[in-house]
Write a protein that holds these residues in place. Structure first.
Motif, mmCIF file in Angstrom:
data_model
loop_
_atom_site.group_PDB
_atom_site.id
_atom_site.type_symbol
_atom_site.label_atom_id
_atom_site.label_comp_id
_atom_site.label_asym_id
_atom_site.label_seq_id
_atom_site.Cartn_x
_atom_site.Cartn_y
_atom_site.Cartn_z
ATOM 1 N N ARG A 260 0.824 -1.210 0.000
ATOM 2 C CA ARG A 260 0.000 0.000 0.000
ATOM 3 C C ARG A 260 0.860 1.263 0.000
ATOM 4 O O ARG A 260 0.543 2.240 -0.671
ATOM 5 N N GLN A 263 2.193 1.698 -3.527
ATOM 6 C CA GLN A 263 1.190 1.667 -4.604
ATOM 7 C C GLN A 263 1.167 2.950 -5.443
ATOM 8 O O GLN A 263 1.085 2.886 -6.673
ATOM 9 N N ASP A 289 -0.526 -9.343 -5.643
ATOM 10 C CA ASP A 289 -0.952 -7.942 -5.652
ATOM 11 C C ASP A 289 -2.010 -7.742 -4.582
ATOM 12 O O ASP A 289 -2.426 -8.680 -3.905
ATOM 13 N N LEU A 290 -2.468 -6.525 -4.430
ATOM 14 C CA LEU A 290 -3.413 -6.203 -3.362
ATOM 15 C C LEU A 290 -4.796 -6.797 -3.585
ATOM 16 O O LEU A 290 -5.640 -6.759 -2.686
ATOM 17 N N GLU A 291 -5.030 -7.355 -4.776
ATOM 18 C CA GLU A 291 -6.317 -7.994 -5.045
ATOM 19 C C GLU A 291 -6.366 -9.431 -4.540
ATOM 20 O O GLU A 291 -7.419 -10.052 -4.561
ATOM 21 N N ASN A 292 -5.211 -9.974 -4.090
ATOM 22 C CA ASN A 292 -5.214 -11.323 -3.527
ATOM 23 C C ASN A 292 -6.194 -11.403 -2.362
ATOM 24 O O ASN A 292 -6.249 -10.500 -1.532
ATOM 25 N N ILE A 293 -6.926 -12.491 -2.298
ATOM 26 C CA ILE A 293 -7.995 -12.612 -1.312
ATOM 27 C C ILE A 293 -7.488 -12.479 0.124
ATOM 28 O O ILE A 293 -8.203 -11.966 0.999
ATOM 29 N N ARG A 296 -7.656 -8.878 1.458
ATOM 30 C CA ARG A 296 -8.900 -8.128 1.412
ATOM 31 C C ARG A 296 -9.427 -7.768 2.796
ATOM 32 O O ARG A 296 -10.248 -6.858 2.925
#
Length: 328
Positions: A260, A263, A289-293, A296
């Motif tokens: 983050r 980013q 990446d930050l979309e990895n579950i 979240r």
């Protein structure tokens, strides 16, 4: 590629306030070689191969005088001293310091029976190294060396920073020599200082630089080290940060925080995490990446989550009571 330098080089780091600052502020730290963990690193011996006391004294005189003048000029600049004939005074003081050392060696030889060659070689090494006030940034060729992860990245609790060096033609980058000699000859020092031709002086200096700055014992070969030479201390990075690889024991919340923080950085940065190979002792890495579950849930407030859960149970209880009242 520049001078057969890989397009990517890596810096293994433990996770700390300082290493996080290097990432976020995009800085590099060029270390004083005397702080290296290997006491043999950047610490060659000087072997005498000159059978002439006058030549050895010439080397000493030049090295001591240059070093003392450099220190005096630095001090004068620091206190902004611009007195009359400053350079002339510095010249005189440098000359005096050189003569004092040479006379001291002669006295010890006469009165105490010291070996002149040994004393001269000792002081030549001392002042030769004092004149090498440089900083070294150590980088590695590979991101997946198990020993590097253990030794320099806090046993996989740290990370490995990747830098793109493919377009930095001005940087002074060199591979470390693991087969070189650990000694410098006094004749090389003499040639560097007093060689009759520029090419002789340059060749001698290049070889001395290699021995002092780029030679390590063969047992360190696993590091596959490359060195960037510059002034000592912290400075703005001239290398493009290309990727960050997290160790096997790097905390998930810390991964999220680092990703983050970086980013918004201009330029593409890839993030990876190390993993184990099922059929060998090799390490491999996976792009994340930050979309990895697993990311979240961050940033998470356990207080709010607990309060919301309690409220949900209270709402269910209220609904159940309402239904019971209606059935009556």
């Amino acid at each position: 590629m520049i001078r057969n330098i890989p397009s990517r080089l890596y810096k293994y780091k433990s996770f700390s306030i300082d290493s996080l600052d290097l990432l976020v502020s995009d800085s590099l730290y060029f270390a004083d070689p005397t702080t290296f963990n290997d006491p043999l690193d950047c610490n060659p011996s000087v072997l005498n191969d000159i059978d002439n006391a006058d030549k050895l004294n010439d080397i000493l005189h030049k090295l001591v005088k240059d070093n003392h003048q450099k220190e005096l000029e630095k001090a004068a600049k620091k206190i902004k001293y611009r007195g009359p004939r400053t350079l002339e005074k510095i010249e005189i003081l440098g000359e005096s310091e050189a003569k004092k050392l040479i006379n001291g060696i002669a006295e010890n030889v006469d009165f105490y029976g010291d070996d002149f060659d040994d004393s001269a070689s000792y002081h030549i090494k001392r002042y030769l190294l004092k004149n090498y006030e440089i900083g070294v940034l150590s980088l590695a060729k590979k991101f997946n060396c198990p020993l590097m992860w253990s030794h320099y990245a806090d046993q996989h609790k740290g990370f490995c920073i990747g830098y793109d060096v493919s377009e930095n033609n001005s940087l002074d980058i060199h591979p470390v020599d693991y087969k070189g000699k650990r000694f410098i000859r006094t004749q090389q020092v003499y040639d560097m200082l007093f060689g009759s031709f520029e090419n002789v002086r340059n060749a001698a200096k290049k070889e001395i630089d290699r021995v002092i700055l780029l030679s390590k014992a063969p047992s360190w070969k696993y590091e596959n080290e490359y060195r960037v030479i510059d002034k000592q201390g912290l400075q703005d990075s001239q290398l493009r940060l290309s990727d960050v690889t997290f160790g096997l024991r790097f905390k998930e919340s810390a991964k999220f925080s680092v990703m983050r923080a970086l980013q918004p950085r201009q330029g593409e940065i890839n993030f990876y995490e190390m993993s184990l190979s099922n059929d060998s002792f090799k390490l491999k890495r996976t792009l994340i990446d930050l979309e990895n579950i697993k990311f979240r849930a961050y940033p998470e407030s356990n207080y709010e989550r607990t309060r919301d859960a309690l409220q949900m149970f209270n709402d269910l209880a209220d609904d159940e009571n309402s239904l019971n009242d209606e059935s009556l």
